[in-house]
Design a protein around this motif. Structure first.
Motif, PDB file in Angstrom:
ATOM      1  N   TYR A   1      -6.419  -1.219 -11.739  1.00 42.98           N
ATOM      2  CA  TYR A   1      -7.237  -0.094 -11.316  1.00 42.98           C
ATOM      3  C   TYR A   1      -6.846   1.103 -12.161  1.00 42.98           C
ATOM      4  O   TYR A   1      -5.661   1.401 -12.310  1.00 42.98           O
TER       5      TYR A   1
ATOM      6  N   LEU B   1      -2.904   0.849 -12.600  1.00 46.53           N
ATOM      7  CA  LEU B   1      -2.178   0.400 -11.407  1.00 46.53           C
ATOM      8  C   LEU B   1      -2.605  -1.041 -11.123  1.00 46.53           C
ATOM      9  O   LEU B   1      -3.793  -1.358 -11.159  1.00 46.53           O
TER      10      LEU B   1
ATOM     11  N   ALA C   1       0.838  -1.204   0.000  1.00 50.70           N
ATOM     12  CA  ALA C   1       0.000   0.000   0.000  1.00 50.70           C
ATOM     13  C   ALA C   1       0.873   1.255   0.000  1.00 50.70           C
ATOM     14  O   ALA C   1       0.546   2.248  -0.660  1.00 50.70           O
TER      15      ALA C   1
ATOM     16  N   GLN D   1      -1.691  -4.437  -8.441  1.00 49.34           N
ATOM     17  CA  GLN D   1      -0.962  -5.093  -7.359  1.00 49.34           C
ATOM     18  C   GLN D   1      -1.111  -6.600  -7.490  1.00 49.34           C
ATOM     19  O   GLN D   1      -2.188  -7.087  -7.835  1.00 49.34           O
TER      20      GLN D   1
ATOM     21  N   ALA E   1       2.355   1.680  -3.476  1.00 50.07           N
ATOM     22  CA  ALA E   1       1.381   2.260  -4.417  1.00 50.07           C
ATOM     23  C   ALA E   1       1.285   3.763  -4.210  1.00 50.07           C
ATOM     24  O   ALA E   1       1.262   4.544  -5.166  1.00 50.07           O
ATOM     25  N   LYS E   2       1.259   4.194  -2.944  1.00 50.60           N
ATOM     26  CA  LYS E   2       1.179   5.617  -2.618  1.00 50.60           C
ATOM     27  C   LYS E   2       2.406   6.346  -3.174  1.00 50.60           C
ATOM     28  O   LYS E   2       2.297   7.393  -3.825  1.00 50.60           O
TER      29      LYS E   2
ATOM     30  N   ILE F   1      -6.753   5.061 -12.850  1.00 55.25           N
ATOM     31  CA  ILE F   1      -6.874   6.359 -12.186  1.00 55.25           C
ATOM     32  C   ILE F   1      -7.056   7.438 -13.240  1.00 55.25           C
ATOM     33  O   ILE F   1      -6.167   7.697 -14.059  1.00 55.25           O
TER      34      ILE F   1
ATOM     35  N   TYR G   1      -9.078   9.626  -4.678  1.00 60.81           N
ATOM     36  CA  TYR G   1      -7.859   9.313  -3.904  1.00 60.81           C
ATOM     37  C   TYR G   1      -6.640  10.000  -4.491  1.00 60.81           C
ATOM     38  O   TYR G   1      -5.873  10.644  -3.782  1.00 60.81           O
TER      39      TYR G   1
END
Lengths: 242, 242
Positions: A209, A195, A169, A197, A172-173, A211, A217
Motif C-alpha cells: 500500500y 507499507l 493493525a 502486511q 502499522a499505526k 501512502i 488515513y
C-alpha cells in the motif's frame, strides 16, 4: 538517507519503507525501497534496502535476473535463512565488484544493507537484518523488529509500543507514527511510504500500500497524534519548582 | 556518548546535560558535563560538552585556570560572542596539542563540541554551538535550541513543542521528556541529568538542579508521559483497512 522498518510479530510480518534518496540536498529523487519476490500460495520474500543506491539496485537486479536461471535464487531457496544468505552473498559480490573497479573507492561508501523477511510454506515467518558485510541477524520474540537507515528519530515510539503480540493493525499505526516523527525531524526521509502486511500462513498475493502526501488515513493519524501529544504534554505537571 | 540541550527563549536560557561517559560498554562512568562560570550580578556563562572527554575536560580546566591570569578569560570577555570565540580557540588548541603528540592520532577521535550560553549584563542572553573545528553558530528566534551528542531520539518532541515564546517551565518539562526518550532508547545516555535555568536579566546565583534515579518529579513525568502516549495511541483510528 532512508528509513525502513520490518517487524516479525505473532500474527505476521509488517514492512515499511520511505522512498527518498539523496546525493546532497540538491539531488533528491524518489525510489521505491521495497522489493517483493513471491510465488503464489508458496512463498513471499520482501527486501527493504538502505545505503548506496547503486549497490542496492544492483543487488535487487541480480537477484531478479537469477530467478530465471538454474543457480540459487530467491525462487529456489528452501528457507528464509537461505534467502538472507543469498542476499548477503550478492551484496558482498556487488560491493567487492564496485569498490575494486573504483580503485581505492575514491572516498565513496559503497555499503548497503537489507531487511529480508517473509515466509516459505512449511516455515514460520522470519525476518533478517543483512549487514553490508553480508552477515545477518534474525529478529526474535524479544526483539521483534529491525530498522535500517535514519532509525533514531522513530525508535522511541516503537520501543514504547511494540511487543511480539502486538496486533498487525496496531503495528502499522505505530510504524506510521514512527515515520511521521522521522519525516518531521529529518529532510532526508520522505513520502511516499510503502507499507506491506503479511498475515501468518495466509499466502494471498502481496498488496503493498503506497501512502502519498494526500493519504487521508496518514494525514488524520499525524494530525491526531500531534494534537494528542500536545494535549498530554499540557496536562503533565509543570517544572515551575525549578 | 552524551546528550546535551541548550535553549535560548524569550524568557531566558535553559541548559540540560546527562552525565554518562563510556569508552566501550564495559567502561562506563559518571561525569558532569555542565560547567558554570559566573560573576555575581554581572555574568553567567554555561558550557555543556560532548565528545572526547580528555579533550573537553582539558578545555574546561584551561578556561578555569586562565580566569586567574591576565589574558583573555571567561571572566574578562565583553560579550557572549567573545566567550564562544575563546572556547573555540581553546578547543582547537587542545585538539591540536593532543592529536600532534599522539602522532597520526592512532585512530582516536580527539574531537569535542560545546554549547556555550549565558548572559553578560548589557547584552541579551545568547547561545552558541561550538564545533570541534572551533567555529560556531548562534541560536536565533527561528531556531532557539541546540543539541549535541545523541540528539536524534529526543529531537521529535522538541521539534513539536518548543517555540521561541515557550515558557521556561514548559521548556524544562519538554527537555526532560526528550531526555527520557533518549535514555530509554540508548544505553550510552544516562542519569543523573543536570538542569539549569537562567531567567533573562535576573543574575541570581546559578543553581543547577540534579535529577537522579529517585527524583519524584522526573519519575512522575516519565510515568505520566508514557501512560499518556499509550492512551493517545490507543484512541487513534486503527490501520485495519490495510
Amino acid at each position: 538517507m532512508t528509513y525502513c522498518v520490518g517487524m516479525n510479530l505473532a500474527h505476521g510480518l509488517l514492512f515499511a519503507s520511505d522512498s527518498r534518496t539523496n546525493a546532497g540536498v540538491d539531488h533528491i529523487a524518489t525510489f521505491c525501497k521495497m522489493h517483493v519476490f513471491e510465488t503464489g500460495g508458496e512463498r513471499l520474500i520482501v527486501l527493504l534496502n538502505a545505503g548506496n543506491l547503486a549497490t542496492t539496485q544492483s543487488v535487487v537486479s541480480l537477484l531478479r535476473a537469477r530467478c530465471n536461471g538454474d543457480g540459487a535464487s530467491l525462487q529456489s531457496v528452501r528457507s528464509l535463512y537461505e534467502a538472507a544468505e543469498l542476499v548477503g552473498t550478492t551484496l558482498r559480490e556487488v560491493i567487492t565488484r564496485d569498490a575494486s573497479e573504483a580503485g581505492a573507492g575514491q572516498g565513496v561508501d559503497f555499503g548497503g544493507s537489507f531487511l529480508v523477511g517473509g515466509q516459505i510454506r512449511g516455515e514460520a515467518p522470519r525476518l533478517f537484518n543483512v549487514y553490508p558485510q553480508g552477515n545477518f541477524i534474525e529478529a526474535s520474540e524479544d526483539t521483534p523488529y529491525f530498522q535500517i537507515g535514519e532509525a533514531k528519530y522513530g525508535k522511541p515510539i516503537i520501543d514504547r509500543v511494540i511487543r511480539y503480540d502486538t496486533p498487525l493493525a496496531d503495528a502499522a499505526k505505530c510504524t506510521l507514527i514512527s515515520f511521521d516523527s522521522t519525516i518531521r525531524s529529518n529532510l532526508s526521509v520522505g513520502l511516499p511510504i510503502d507499507l506491506l502486511q503479511h498475515h501468518r500462513d495466509r499466502f494471498s498475493p502481496a498488496a503493498p500500500y503506497r501512502i502519498t502526501a494526500d493519504d487521508p488515513y496518514f494525514n488524520q493519524l499525524r494530525a491526531s497524534w500531534g494534537c494528542g501529544l500536545r494535549s498530554v504534554f499540557a496536562e503533565l505537571p509543570g517544572a515551575d519548582w525549578l
